[in-house]
Design a protein around this motif. Structure first.
Motif, PDB file in Angstrom:
ATOM      1  N   MET A 101       0.837  -1.140   0.047  1.00 31.03           N
ATOM      2  CA  MET A 101      -0.077  -0.258  -0.196  1.00 31.03           C
ATOM      3  C   MET A 101       0.757   1.164  -0.070  1.00 31.03           C
ATOM      4  N   HIS A 102       0.576   2.099  -0.780  1.00 27.92           N
ATOM      5  CA  HIS A 102       1.268   3.413  -0.868  1.00 27.92           C
ATOM      6  C   HIS A 102       0.545   4.585  -0.160  1.00 27.92           C
ATOM      7  N   SER A 103       1.714   5.580   0.217  1.00 30.75           N
ATOM      8  CA  SER A 103       0.921   6.605   1.225  1.00 30.75           C
ATOM      9  C   SER A 103       0.048   7.561   0.223  1.00 30.75           C
ATOM     10  N   ASP A 104      -0.461   8.395   0.784  1.00 27.12           N
ATOM     11  CA  ASP A 104      -1.187   9.423   0.223  1.00 27.12           C
ATOM     12  C   ASP A 104      -0.357  10.316  -0.638  1.00 27.12           C
ATOM     13  N   ALA A 105       0.732  10.785  -0.131  1.00 26.10           N
ATOM     14  CA  ALA A 105       1.863  11.585  -0.701  1.00 26.10           C
ATOM     15  C   ALA A 105       2.293  10.964  -2.074  1.00 26.10           C
ATOM     16  N   GLU A 106       2.419   9.657  -1.965  1.00 28.76           N
ATOM     17  CA  GLU A 106       3.087   9.007  -3.081  1.00 28.76           C
ATOM     18  C   GLU A 106       1.994   8.726  -4.360  1.00 28.76           C
ATOM     19  N   ILE A 107       0.759   8.775  -3.832  1.00 28.41           N
ATOM     20  CA  ILE A 107      -0.337   8.560  -4.573  1.00 28.41           C
ATOM     21  C   ILE A 107      -0.522   9.782  -5.465  1.00 28.41           C
ATOM     22  N   THR A 108      -0.716  10.921  -4.669  1.00 31.64           N
ATOM     23  CA  THR A 108      -0.879  12.173  -5.176  1.00 31.64           C
ATOM     24  C   THR A 108       0.461  12.518  -6.202  1.00 31.64           C
ATOM     25  N   THR A 109       1.516  12.086  -5.903  1.00 29.83           N
ATOM     26  CA  THR A 109       2.592  12.420  -6.771  1.00 29.83           C
ATOM     27  C   THR A 109       2.301  11.572  -8.270  1.00 29.83           C
ATOM     28  N   ALA A 110       2.083  10.157  -7.902  1.00 37.32           N
ATOM     29  CA  ALA A 110       1.720   9.394  -9.002  1.00 37.32           C
ATOM     30  C   ALA A 110       0.692  10.048  -9.818  1.00 37.32           C
ATOM     31  N   ASP A 111      -0.339  10.415  -9.393  1.00 37.14           N
ATOM     32  CA  ASP A 111      -1.297  10.990 -10.034  1.00 37.14           C
ATOM     33  C   ASP A 111      -0.825  12.144 -10.804  1.00 37.14           C
ATOM     34  N   LEU A 112      -0.211  13.028 -10.411  1.00 37.33           N
ATOM     35  CA  LEU A 112       0.409  14.269 -10.850  1.00 37.33           C
ATOM     36  C   LEU A 112       1.277  13.934 -12.162  1.00 37.33           C
ATOM     37  N   VAL A 113       2.194  12.739 -11.791  1.00 36.07           N
ATOM     38  CA  VAL A 113       3.079  12.282 -13.007  1.00 36.07           C
ATOM     39  C   VAL A 113       2.241  11.688 -13.867  1.00 36.07           C
ATOM     40  N   GLY A 114       1.351  10.751 -13.696  1.00 34.35           N
ATOM     41  CA  GLY A 114       0.362  10.153 -14.731  1.00 34.35           C
ATOM     42  C   GLY A 114      -0.467  11.142 -15.453  1.00 34.35           C
ATOM     43  N   THR A 115      -0.908  12.180 -14.898  1.00 32.61           N
ATOM     44  CA  THR A 115      -1.677  13.396 -15.547  1.00 32.61           C
ATOM     45  C   THR A 115      -0.745  13.749 -16.712  1.00 32.61           C
ATOM     46  N   GLN A 116       0.335  14.092 -16.113  1.00 34.88           N
ATOM     47  CA  GLN A 116       1.306  14.843 -17.140  1.00 34.88           C
ATOM     48  C   GLN A 116       1.992  13.979 -18.027  1.00 34.88           C
ATOM     49  N   LEU A 117       1.969  12.585 -17.918  1.00 37.38           N
ATOM     50  CA  LEU A 117       2.453  11.787 -18.785  1.00 37.38           C
ATOM     51  C   LEU A 117       1.164  11.655 -20.031  1.00 37.38           C
ATOM     52  N   VAL A 118       0.051  11.635 -19.752  1.00 33.67           N
ATOM     53  CA  VAL A 118      -1.021  11.494 -20.390  1.00 33.67           C
ATOM     54  C   VAL A 118      -1.247  12.646 -21.350  1.00 33.67           C
ATOM     55  N   ARG A 119      -0.828  14.056 -20.926  1.00 29.61           N
ATOM     56  CA  ARG A 119      -1.085  15.253 -21.499  1.00 29.61           C
ATOM     57  C   ARG A 119       0.262  15.081 -22.325  1.00 29.61           C
ATOM     58  N   LEU A 120       1.469  14.825 -22.082  1.00 28.91           N
ATOM     59  CA  LEU A 120       2.818  14.667 -22.839  1.00 28.91           C
ATOM     60  C   LEU A 120       2.419  13.898 -24.220  1.00 28.91           C
ATOM     61  N   VAL A 121       1.917  12.752 -23.863  1.00 25.98           N
ATOM     62  CA  VAL A 121       1.823  11.567 -25.039  1.00 25.98           C
ATOM     63  C   VAL A 121       0.692  12.298 -26.024  1.00 25.98           C
ATOM     64  N   ARG A 122      -0.371  13.045 -25.749  1.00 24.35           N
ATOM     65  CA  ARG A 122      -1.471  13.687 -26.275  1.00 24.35           C
ATOM     66  C   ARG A 122      -0.727  14.690 -27.179  1.00 24.35           C
ATOM     67  N   LEU A 123       0.087  15.465 -26.479  1.00 24.19           N
ATOM     68  CA  LEU A 123       0.911  16.556 -27.294  1.00 24.19           C
ATOM     69  C   LEU A 123       2.082  15.918 -28.324  1.00 24.19           C
ATOM     70  N   LEU A 124       2.421  15.072 -27.930  1.00 28.46           N
ATOM     71  CA  LEU A 124       3.478  14.223 -28.852  1.00 28.46           C
ATOM     72  C   LEU A 124       2.832  13.742 -29.919  1.00 28.46           C
ATOM     73  N   GLU A 125       1.571  13.147 -29.787  1.00 35.16           N
ATOM     74  CA  GLU A 125       0.903  12.750 -31.036  1.00 35.16           C
ATOM     75  C   GLU A 125       0.296  13.653 -31.842  1.00 35.16           C
ATOM     76  N   ARG A 126      -0.266  14.806 -31.392  1.00 33.10           N
ATOM     77  CA  ARG A 126      -0.563  16.032 -32.142  1.00 33.10           C
ATOM     78  C   ARG A 126       0.723  16.877 -32.848  1.00 33.10           C
ATOM     79  N   LYS A 127       1.652  16.844 -32.132  1.00 36.66           N
ATOM     80  CA  LYS A 127       2.819  17.351 -32.975  1.00 36.66           C
ATOM     81  C   LYS A 127       3.354  16.374 -33.998  1.00 36.66           C
ATOM     82  N   GLN A 128       3.270  15.119 -33.789  1.00 32.47           N
ATOM     83  CA  GLN A 128       3.947  14.101 -34.789  1.00 32.47           C
ATOM     84  C   GLN A 128       2.936  14.301 -35.986  1.00 32.47           C
ATOM     85  N   ALA A 129       1.723  14.290 -35.849  1.00 31.65           N
ATOM     86  CA  ALA A 129       0.736  14.188 -36.995  1.00 31.65           C
ATOM     87  C   ALA A 129       0.835  15.655 -37.834  1.00 31.65           C
ATOM     88  N   GLN A 130       1.094  16.836 -37.116  1.00 35.54           N
ATOM     89  CA  GLN A 130       1.586  17.834 -37.794  1.00 35.54           C
ATOM     90  C   GLN A 130       2.942  17.905 -38.341  1.00 35.54           C
TER      91      GLN A 130
END
Length: 163
Positions: free
Chosen positions: A1-30
């Protein structure tokens, strides 16, 4: 089990990774629309492996990119049609085929890599050099850990299913 702080950080990283992948896909298409040497990302990854690792069989290439042989076959066919990859007889087994990057494939790889590196250098140009180095180190560490976890979670049984 992970601490709340670890989960909060993981959520931030996960959200930013999804954002980055979307930006990369859009940029690649362009980028593909604007550059004649652009190749679809999934197909380009095969070219990268062939340039960096040298000629190899399709099965080995499929394992390298965690894909199945039927997908690789279709993507390799596209690279062959574009003149970026060639099929040659395997000197160790004449019945088997090796895939190898052509001179044009190596040129396209180098051009795409140079363009990518120029864009990233421009993006990080205002960063402090120590921040750039630290980010690169952490990204390598994160990607390596992610890849190692993937290898462990797929295990021998999953690898056998990919052969």
């Amino acid at each position: 089990m992970h601490s709340d702080a670890e989960i909060t950080t993981a959520d931030l990283v996960g959200t930013q990774l999804v954002r980055l992948v979307r930006l990369l896909e859009r940029k690649q298409a362009q980028y593909q629309a604007d550059h004649p040497d652009a190749v679809e990302r999934a197909t380009y990854i095969l070219l990268v492996h062939l340039v960096k690792d040298g000629p190899q069989r399709a099965g080995t290439l499929a394992e390298s990119v965690y894909s199945d042989p039927s997908t690789i076959s279709r993507q390799v066919a596209q690279l062959v049609r574009l003149g970026l990859v060639e099929r040659t007889a395997d000197p160790e087994d004449g019945r088997a085929t090796l895939l190898a990057a052509t001179d044009e494939g190596r040129r396209v790889f180098e051009e795409n890599r140079r363009n990518r590196n120029e864009r990233i250098a421009g993006l990080m140009g205002e960063w402090d050099p120590a921040d750039r180095a630290r980010f690169a180190d952490l990204l390598v560490r994160f990607t390596t850990d992610f890849e190692n976890q993937h290898r462990i979670s797929t295990g021998p049984a999953a690898a056998a299913g990919r052969s």
